[in-house]
Scaffold this active site. Structure first.
Site, short mmCIF file in Angstrom:
data_model
loop_
_atom_site.label_atom_id
_atom_site.label_comp_id
_atom_site.label_asym_id
_atom_site.label_seq_id
_atom_site.Cartn_x
_atom_site.Cartn_y
_atom_site.Cartn_z
N HIS A 81 0.77 -0.79 -0.06
CA HIS A 81 -0.17 0.38 0.13
C HIS A 81 0.64 0.96 -0.35
CE1 HIS A 81 -3.65 2.48 2.28
NE2 HIS A 81 -3.27 2.25 0.76
N ASP A 88 7.49 5.44 -21.60
CA ASP A 88 7.50 4.92 -22.31
C ASP A 88 9.53 4.88 -23.19
OD1 ASP A 88 9.37 7.28 -22.64
OD2 ASP A 88 7.44 8.61 -23.49
N HIS A 137 6.50 18.21 -16.55
CA HIS A 137 7.08 16.39 -16.62
C HIS A 137 8.43 16.90 -16.52
CE1 HIS A 137 8.24 13.62 -19.02
NE2 HIS A 137 9.03 13.66 -19.89
N TYR A 173 5.12 11.34 -23.97
CA TYR A 173 4.23 11.84 -22.24
C TYR A 173 3.44 10.54 -22.38
CZ TYR A 173 6.19 16.07 -23.49
OH TYR A 173 6.69 17.52 -23.45
N ASN A 208 3.42 8.24 -19.83
CA ASN A 208 4.87 8.13 -18.98
C ASN A 208 2.88 8.21 -17.63
OD1 ASN A 208 6.91 7.73 -20.25
ND2 ASN A 208 6.66 9.52 -20.50
#
Length: 127
Positions: free
Chosen positions: A20, A28, A94, A116, A118
């Site tokens: 948890h 990518d 990013h 992007y 990801n």
């Protein structure tokens, strides 16, 4: 032999060890992996395997509590895919996203070439 699910032994082992609030990354082919963070490299060629295939296979096996994606993904093909699969994901620039990958237990590198594509996934509990 397993009948289904994740067959890649290294990826399966990493997923089985998650608890948890642990985080991991599906990225990518170009996402940098910080030093000290384990890498499960699935990339075979550019585009193979794709991000969506890997994301769907992993999401079928884990409980998700939250996710983080790059703000720059908004309006892109990757952003639409992520919105559908992990709705309500937090967004960060990013550059900040790349910094956050340093706190992940591991990074799964796909062959995806879409910018992007990801996600940082935070594990939940099934109860």
């Amino acid at each position: 032999m397993k009948r289904g699910g994740i067959l890649h032994p290294e990826l399966s082992a990493h997923l089985a060890r998650l608890g948890h609030t642990d985080t991991f990354v599906i990225g990518d082919v170009g996402l940098p992996v910080p030093p000290g963070v384990a890498r499960v490299d699935l990339a075979v060629t550019l585009g193979v395997p794709g991000f969506a295939e890997v994301l769907d296979a992993i999401l079928a096996e884990i409980e998700v509590e939250g996710a983080v994606i790059a703000t720059e993904a908004a309006g892109s093909a990757a952003g639409a895919l992520l919105d559908a699969r992990v709705p309500g994901a937090e967004t960060v620039p990013h550059e900040e996203f790349k910094q956050l990958t340093g706190q992940a237990r591991f990074v799964v590198r796909t062959g995806e070439t879409t910018p992007y594509a990801n996600v940082i996934v935070r594990c939940g509990v099934p109860f």
